[in-house]
Design a protein around this motif. Structure first.
Motif, mmCIF file in Angstrom:
data_model
loop_
_atom_site.group_PDB
_atom_site.id
_atom_site.type_symbol
_atom_site.label_atom_id
_atom_site.label_comp_id
_atom_site.label_asym_id
_atom_site.label_seq_id
_atom_site.Cartn_x
_atom_site.Cartn_y
_atom_site.Cartn_z
ATOM 1 N N GLU A 5 0.834 -1.204 0.000
ATOM 2 C CA GLU A 5 0.000 0.000 0.000
ATOM 3 C C GLU A 5 0.873 1.260 0.000
ATOM 4 O OE1 GLU A 5 -3.428 2.120 2.715
ATOM 5 O OE2 GLU A 5 -3.071 -0.023 2.935
ATOM 6 N N GLU A 7 3.896 1.594 -1.246
ATOM 7 C CA GLU A 7 4.490 1.761 -2.571
ATOM 8 C C GLU A 7 3.472 2.330 -3.552
ATOM 9 O OE1 GLU A 7 7.834 -1.770 -2.688
ATOM 10 O OE2 GLU A 7 5.725 -2.322 -2.967
ATOM 11 N N CYS A 8 2.256 1.866 -3.458
ATOM 12 C CA CYS A 8 1.199 2.386 -4.335
ATOM 13 C C CYS A 8 0.957 3.870 -4.072
ATOM 14 C CB CYS A 8 -0.097 1.606 -4.129
ATOM 15 S SG CYS A 8 -0.050 -0.061 -4.779
ATOM 16 N N LEU A 9 0.953 4.261 -2.805
ATOM 17 C CA LEU A 9 0.758 5.673 -2.462
ATOM 18 C C LEU A 9 1.916 6.524 -2.973
ATOM 19 C CD1 LEU A 9 -0.663 5.428 1.167
ATOM 20 C CD2 LEU A 9 -1.882 6.129 -0.889
ATOM 21 N N ILE A 11 3.833 5.904 -5.552
ATOM 22 C CA ILE A 11 3.702 5.984 -7.011
ATOM 23 C C ILE A 11 2.625 6.991 -7.378
ATOM 24 C CG2 ILE A 11 2.962 4.698 -9.064
ATOM 25 C CD1 ILE A 11 4.359 2.240 -7.787
ATOM 26 N N GLU A 12 1.510 6.955 -6.684
ATOM 27 C CA GLU A 12 0.413 7.883 -6.964
ATOM 28 C C GLU A 12 0.835 9.328 -6.690
ATOM 29 O OE1 GLU A 12 -3.420 9.094 -8.166
ATOM 30 O OE2 GLU A 12 -2.234 7.306 -8.511
ATOM 31 N N ARG A 13 1.558 9.552 -5.599
ATOM 32 C CA ARG A 13 2.031 10.909 -5.297
ATOM 33 C C ARG A 13 2.982 11.397 -6.383
ATOM 34 N NH1 ARG A 13 3.070 9.321 0.622
ATOM 35 N NH2 ARG A 13 1.060 9.756 1.569
ATOM 36 N N ARG A 15 3.053 10.424 -9.493
ATOM 37 C CA ARG A 15 2.264 10.657 -10.713
ATOM 38 C C ARG A 15 1.551 11.997 -10.633
ATOM 39 N NH1 ARG A 15 -2.807 10.095 -12.726
ATOM 40 N NH2 ARG A 15 -3.684 9.550 -10.715
ATOM 41 N N LEU A 16 0.938 12.289 -9.495
ATOM 42 C CA LEU A 16 0.226 13.558 -9.327
ATOM 43 C C LEU A 16 1.183 14.748 -9.364
ATOM 44 C CD1 LEU A 16 -2.377 12.563 -6.588
ATOM 45 C CD2 LEU A 16 -2.785 12.930 -9.029
#
Length: 74
Positions: A5, A7-9, A11-13, A15-16
């Protein structure tokens, strides 16, 4: 392999953040183009020194809008 979770966060940060940076760059390019359009139409090709000035001007944040002060009505 499954991502955690955290790592996903991350990556999302990332990307944003990349999207926000691209948006800012796109706005700056658009402002520079808009600022040069009218003088170019009126006067023809602009001197070479104008393009860097427009780029630096378009990346600045505009000053905050302040409404004009009106005298109190009597």
């Amino acid at each position: 392999m499954r991502l955690s979770e955290g790592e996903c966060l991350a990556i999302e940060r990332g990307r944003l953040a990349g999207m926000a940076e691209a948006k800012t760059e796109g706005k700056a390019e658009g402002k520079a183009e808009t600022l040069s359009r009218q003088p170019t139409r009126r006067f023809g090709p602009l001197p070479e020194w104008v393009a860097p000035q427009l780029q630096s001007t378009s990346t600045l944040d505009p000053p905050p809008f302040k409404a004009p002060r009106t005298p109190p009505s009597r």
